[in-house]
Scaffold this motif. Sequence first.
Motif, PDB file in Angstrom:
ATOM      1  N   ARG A   9      43.827  31.985  37.464  1.00  0.00           N
ATOM      2  CA  ARG A   9      44.713  32.547  38.488  1.00  0.00           C
ATOM      3  C   ARG A   9      43.933  33.520  39.381  1.00  0.00           C
ATOM      4  N   GLU A  10      43.070  34.319  38.780  1.00  0.00           N
ATOM      5  CA  GLU A  10      42.255  35.249  39.562  1.00  0.00           C
ATOM      6  C   GLU A  10      41.311  34.480  40.488  1.00  0.00           C
ATOM      7  N   GLY A  24      32.228  33.063  37.854  1.00  0.00           N
ATOM      8  CA  GLY A  24      31.556  33.352  36.579  1.00  0.00           C
ATOM      9  C   GLY A  24      32.548  33.700  35.482  1.00  0.00           C
ATOM     10  N   ALA A  25      33.542  34.498  35.836  1.00  0.00           N
ATOM     11  CA  ALA A  25      34.571  34.859  34.851  1.00  0.00           C
ATOM     12  C   ALA A  25      35.331  33.619  34.397  1.00  0.00           C
ATOM     13  N   TRP A  26      35.690  32.756  35.351  1.00  0.00           N
ATOM     14  CA  TRP A  26      36.396  31.521  35.010  1.00  0.00           C
ATOM     15  C   TRP A  26      35.531  30.630  34.110  1.00  0.00           C
ATOM     16  N   ARG A  27      34.258  30.492  34.454  1.00  0.00           N
ATOM     17  CA  ARG A  27      33.370  29.646  33.651  1.00  0.00           C
ATOM     18  C   ARG A  27      33.245  30.187  32.226  1.00  0.00           C
ATOM     19  N   LEU A  78      39.817  32.553  45.834  1.00  0.00           N
ATOM     20  CA  LEU A  78      39.619  31.414  46.727  1.00  0.00           C
ATOM     21  C   LEU A  78      40.501  31.527  47.969  1.00  0.00           C
ATOM     22  N   ASP A  79      41.754  31.918  47.784  1.00  0.00           N
ATOM     23  CA  ASP A  79      42.656  32.097  48.925  1.00  0.00           C
ATOM     24  C   ASP A  79      42.117  33.149  49.885  1.00  0.00           C
ATOM     25  N   GLY A 106      50.477  30.538  28.664  1.00  0.00           N
ATOM     26  CA  GLY A 106      51.027  31.730  29.311  1.00  0.00           C
ATOM     27  C   GLY A 106      49.958  32.680  29.793  1.00  0.00           C
ATOM     28  N   GLU A 107      50.415  33.816  30.292  1.00  0.00           N
ATOM     29  CA  GLU A 107      49.519  34.819  30.850  1.00  0.00           C
ATOM     30  C   GLU A 107      48.630  35.483  29.807  1.00  0.00           C
ATOM     31  N   GLN A 108      48.966  35.366  28.514  1.00  0.00           N
ATOM     32  CA  GLN A 108      48.096  35.956  27.504  1.00  0.00           C
ATOM     33  C   GLN A 108      46.841  35.119  27.299  1.00  0.00           C
TER      34      GLN A 108
END
Length: 120
Positions: free
Chosen positions: A16-17, A77-80, A22-23, A6-8
């Motif tokens: 998602r960010e 970077g945040a995703w990694r 990317l979009d 979930g979103e937590q």
Amino acid sequence: MAIDTGEQDPAVRALRELMAVLDTCLTELGGARARAEKLLEERQAGRTWLDIVTAESRPLVVEQISSVMAALASAGGAWRREQAHALAAEQVSINRIAAMFGVTRQRISALLRERARART
């Protein structure tokens, strides 16, 4: 082990960010590509680079590219960091995470520390 999808889940939020960035970047790069084509047409028509760049409206193509690169670096970077933390939370070793990411174990340790500092 229960899996938080979930979103937590910070990794889900970061992914998602990243997808949203990317979009946006794809749209911006499409516009930059079209503008680059126009610049090329103008150059092939015999205009000087000074005339072409001086007449170009802002943001310049190079500014658009820099903006996209900065946005990707930040979101990527945040995703990694979140992905490394999520893997570590699943008891995946730092060595294995490093191998998956194609970096050193020291870099993974740094990512995990960065994530911990970002949370405080």
